[in-house]
Design an enzyme around this catalytic site. Structure first.
Site, PDB file in Angstrom:
ATOM      1  N   CYS A 115      12.452   3.205 -14.275  1.00  0.00           N
ATOM      2  CA  CYS A 115      13.486   2.296 -13.784  1.00  0.00           C
ATOM      3  C   CYS A 115      14.784   2.496 -14.556  1.00  0.00           C
ATOM      4  O   CYS A 115      15.868   2.559 -13.964  1.00  0.00           O
ATOM      5  CB  CYS A 115      13.006   0.850 -13.904  1.00  0.00           C
ATOM      6  SG  CYS A 115      14.216  -0.365 -13.307  1.00  0.00           S
ATOM      7  N   CYS A 211       7.911  -6.076 -13.370  1.00  0.00           N
ATOM      8  CA  CYS A 211       8.527  -7.078 -12.494  1.00  0.00           C
ATOM      9  C   CYS A 211       7.882  -7.162 -11.117  1.00  0.00           C
ATOM     10  O   CYS A 211       7.857  -8.230 -10.508  1.00  0.00           O
ATOM     11  CB  CYS A 211      10.025  -6.802 -12.359  1.00  0.00           C
ATOM     12  SG  CYS A 211      10.443  -5.265 -11.507  1.00  0.00           S
TER      13      CYS A 211
END
Length: 380
Positions: A115, A211
């Site tokens: 990410c 997440c």
């Protein structure tokens, strides 16, 4: 005496420039934005919306709806603009799909590393530069060092919060456009600044989970995205190659795991190796988890080739202690790493990150591909 927490920024950057701050709604990115504004930068806050669902447990989740609202409130308090960018598509395409693929191959990926590399410090950074910003800043605990016209990634002052492990995949040429305002601050300083400013996020807990994984339940996530029929059971072998049980699918296991086998044994058993080709898992006692040799690929250097030392400090996971090792390049995309001391539970799919001895500069890192063990013949 009042401490000037912006001195690092004023010393190392032109504070008249424009900076975009990636704000997750947490205390670190919030104070990063505050420090940049205090130093004199023209600051704009941006939150990357990943389409993450909000849960009733109220645990902080990076870039969910609650996080966006928290970031918006902080920007309002600081008197800076705030925007939300939709990153749900790139998250699915570049992070989640790769995450699932790796688990199906018996690897244990680290999506936060990807990410940072692909979303924050590639897509978002390029967006910032194209919109006329000079820098992208985040609340990571790391620092950018400039020496002789070159930029290096280095550990922060607060070694307990060092996040350089998650940042090693950044492109070297992008370091010149990144600011880590918390480089010279300890976490306690950051909390105190937030309290002094009376920000509502001052006491907010940190997000510790991936997440997009609800309640940290990897099994349910994989079943939902793959389909139960596509996850095949297989044999569990001992270190001598004897079948001693059945596993529920290699995607549900990771190296070092000691539960979920349904096998009775005199001593605790751990996953030693996962073999995708035969759909088998090998388990053994803890002694078999230790190895000092691994092979890794997808090497990303944050220094020039001639600066990458054959001898370096390295860590095989974020919370793992660094250890001295020797690195040998096998070919353009494969390295061999030999540690002076054996490491426990080296895991394919995870990252190995290299540091220059004595000064904490990140040399680069790679993805662990294979581990050599003393039962290699059984595991091939």
């Amino acid at each position: 005496m009042k401490i000037d927490f912006t001195s690092y920024l004023k010393k190392n950057y032109d504070v008249s420039k424009k900076v975009m701050v990636a704000m997750s709604g947490g205390v670190d990115s919030s104070i990063a934005a505050f420090l940049l504004k205090e130093a004199g930068f023209k600051v704009t806050g941006v939150t990357m919306c990943f389409g993450v669902q909000t849960l009733e447990d109220k645990k902080p989740r990076c870039c969910g709806v609650d996080a966006i609202n928290d970031a918006r409130k902080v920007c309002r308090n600081l008197g800076i603009d705030h925007y939300v960018f939709d990153f749900s598509g790139p998250l699915k395409e570049k992070i989640i799909n790769e995450f699932i693929k790796n688990y199906l191959e018996g690897k244990t990926p680290n999506p936060c590393v990807d990410c940072n590399r692909l979303l924050k410090f590639d897509i978002l950074l390029n967006k910032a530069l194209n919109l006329g910003f000079d820098y992208l800043a985040t609340g990571h605990y790391a620092q950018i060092l400039k020496e002789n016209g070159k930029y290096y990634l280095k550990k922060p002052i607060d070694s307990a919060k060092d996040q350089t492990y998650f940042l090693y995949k950044i492109k070297r040429e992008n370091l010149a456009y990144i600011i880590f305002p918390l480089a010279n601050l300890a976490k306690e300083n950051v909390r105190q600044i937030a309290k002094n400013l009376r920000l509502t996020i001052a006491y907010k807990k940190e997000s510790q989970e991936v997440c997009f994984i609800v309640e940290n339940n990897y099994k349910d996530f994989l079943i939902k995205n793959i389909g139960k029929d596509n996850i095949k059971e297989g044999n569990i072998l001992d270190v001598n190659g004897k079948v001693i049980g059945k596993h529920k699918g290699i995607a549900f296991y990771t190296i070092g795991q000691r539960k979920g086998f349904g096998i009775s044994a005199e001593q605790p058993l751990y996953v030693i190796k996962i073999n995708k080709d035969t759909n088998e898992i090998i388990v053994g006692t803890r002694q078999y988890l230790k190895s000092n040799i691994l092979f890794a690929n997808n090497l990303n250097l944050l220094v020039e080739e001639n600066e990458f030392s054959q001898k370096a400090m390295a860590k095989i996971r974020y919370n793992h202690k660094e250890s001295l090792c020797n690195v040998t390049k096998i070919d353009n995309d494969l390295i061999k790493v030999v540690f002076e001391e054996k490491q426990e539970a080296i895991t394919p799919g995870q990252s190995i990150v290299f540091y220059r001895i004595n000064d904490g500069v990140v040399l680069g890192g790679a993805t662990i591909k294979e581990v050599y063990t003393n039962i290699t013949d059984c595991l091939m």
